[in-house]
Scaffold this motif. Structure first.
Motif, PDB file in Angstrom:
ATOM      1  N   ASP A 169     -18.297  95.042 -27.528  1.00  0.00           N
ATOM      2  CA  ASP A 169     -19.700  94.603 -27.396  1.00  0.00           C
ATOM      3  C   ASP A 169     -20.655  95.679 -27.889  1.00  0.00           C
ATOM      4  OD1 ASP A 169     -19.293  92.072 -26.486  1.00  0.00           O
ATOM      5  OD2 ASP A 169     -19.591  92.553 -24.359  1.00  0.00           O
ATOM      6  N   LYS A 222     -23.351  82.862 -23.517  1.00  0.00           N
ATOM      7  CA  LYS A 222     -22.009  83.177 -23.977  1.00  0.00           C
ATOM      8  C   LYS A 222     -21.384  84.193 -23.034  1.00  0.00           C
ATOM      9  CE  LYS A 222     -22.647  82.351 -28.868  1.00  0.00           C
ATOM     10  NZ  LYS A 222     -22.533  82.923 -30.217  1.00  0.00           N
ATOM     11  N   MET A 223     -20.081  84.154 -22.967  1.00  0.00           N
ATOM     12  CA  MET A 223     -19.351  85.097 -22.137  1.00  0.00           C
ATOM     13  C   MET A 223     -19.317  86.440 -22.851  1.00  0.00           C
ATOM     14  SD  MET A 223     -15.533  84.623 -20.470  1.00  0.00           S
ATOM     15  CE  MET A 223     -15.636  82.885 -20.595  1.00  0.00           C
ATOM     16  N   SER A 224     -19.566  87.491 -22.129  1.00  0.00           N
ATOM     17  CA  SER A 224     -19.566  88.822 -22.756  1.00  0.00           C
ATOM     18  C   SER A 224     -18.138  89.228 -23.110  1.00  0.00           C
ATOM     19  CB  SER A 224     -20.178  89.848 -21.804  1.00  0.00           C
ATOM     20  OG  SER A 224     -19.310  90.096 -20.731  1.00  0.00           O
ATOM     21  N   GLY A 225     -18.061  90.167 -24.009  1.00  0.00           N
ATOM     22  CA  GLY A 225     -16.755  90.660 -24.428  1.00  0.00           C
ATOM     23  C   GLY A 225     -15.996  91.322 -23.295  1.00  0.00           C
ATOM     24  N   GLY A 269     -13.297  95.226 -24.083  1.00  0.00           N
ATOM     25  CA  GLY A 269     -14.359  94.267 -24.382  1.00  0.00           C
ATOM     26  C   GLY A 269     -15.731  94.915 -24.401  1.00  0.00           C
ATOM     27  N   LEU A 327     -10.469  88.848 -18.505  1.00  0.00           N
ATOM     28  CA  LEU A 327      -9.673  87.647 -18.258  1.00  0.00           C
ATOM     29  C   LEU A 327      -8.365  87.672 -19.042  1.00  0.00           C
ATOM     30  CD1 LEU A 327     -12.434  84.905 -18.239  1.00  0.00           C
ATOM     31  CD2 LEU A 327     -11.156  85.763 -16.299  1.00  0.00           C
ATOM     32  N   ILE A 328      -8.460  87.989 -20.305  1.00  0.00           N
ATOM     33  CA  ILE A 328      -7.249  88.015 -21.131  1.00  0.00           C
ATOM     34  C   ILE A 328      -6.308  89.123 -20.667  1.00  0.00           C
ATOM     35  CG2 ILE A 328      -6.367  88.433 -23.462  1.00  0.00           C
ATOM     36  CD1 ILE A 328      -8.988  87.103 -24.475  1.00  0.00           C
ATOM     37  N   LYS A 384     -14.457  88.489 -21.243  1.00  0.00           N
ATOM     38  CA  LYS A 384     -13.330  87.917 -21.982  1.00  0.00           C
ATOM     39  C   LYS A 384     -12.132  88.852 -21.944  1.00  0.00           C
ATOM     40  CE  LYS A 384     -15.962  85.342 -25.425  1.00  0.00           C
ATOM     41  NZ  LYS A 384     -16.305  85.267 -26.849  1.00  0.00           N
TER      42      LYS A 384
END
Length: 163
Positions: free
Chosen positions: A156, A105-108, A152, A114-115, A111
């Motif tokens: 996490d 899974k992509m880590s927070g 993020g 990117l956002i 994410k």
């Protein structure tokens, strides 16, 4: 005579300006048509890329099902071989297990980066649209990515404490 020359020069100026406007309108129409053609070509290219990804996914699914069938067949043959060996008094056992790879899974933090980068780039381009939108997008994207990654990472850390 003077009045005739003035009237004639005004008339010539008006006619030439009117023709320039018509040429500019025609050029704008042609640019719009070309833009639409380019847009439709871009949409077709995107659809081809999507279709090729679907083909690759279907091929991968076929490969996976063949691998699963081969694993099942080898497990079945190993099991029948073990039964024969056990009936002959041999104590050799073979086990075939296929490990299932979990998708990471992509880590927070990633994410958030990117956002935040996307939102910052769009915001920066909009804010500095009159001056230099590319520069604003780059600066906004960098700031947004940094803030998003930090946020993020904090989320996490909180989720790890809960677990």
């Amino acid at each position: 005579m003077k009045n005739i020359v003035i009237i004639l020069s005004v008339f010539v100026t008006l006619v030439s300006c009117n023709q320039n406007n018509k040429n500019e309108v025609e050029q704008a129409k042609q640019m719009a048509i070309d833009s639409m053609k380019n847009q439709s070509a871009l949409i077709e290219a995107k659809q081809k890329a999507i279709d090729s990804m679907k083909v690759v996914a279907a091929k991968q699914a076929s490969i996976d099902s063949l691998n699963a069938a081969n694993a099942a067949a080898s497990a079945k043959s190993t099991s029948s071989t073990n039964k024969v060996a056990a009936s002959e008094g041999s104590s050799t056992k073979s086990s075939s297990t296929t490990p299932v790879a979990k998708k990471k899974k992509m880590s927070g933090a990633v994410k958030g980066a990117l956002i935040g980068g996307g939102v910052g780039a769009v915001s920066g381009a909009i804010i500095s649209r009159n001056n230099k939108p590319l520069k604003g997008a780059l600066i906004g994207g960098a700031i947004g990515a940094g803030l998003g990654a930090g946020t993020g990472a904090i989320i996490d850390a909180k989720n790890k404490k809960k677990e």
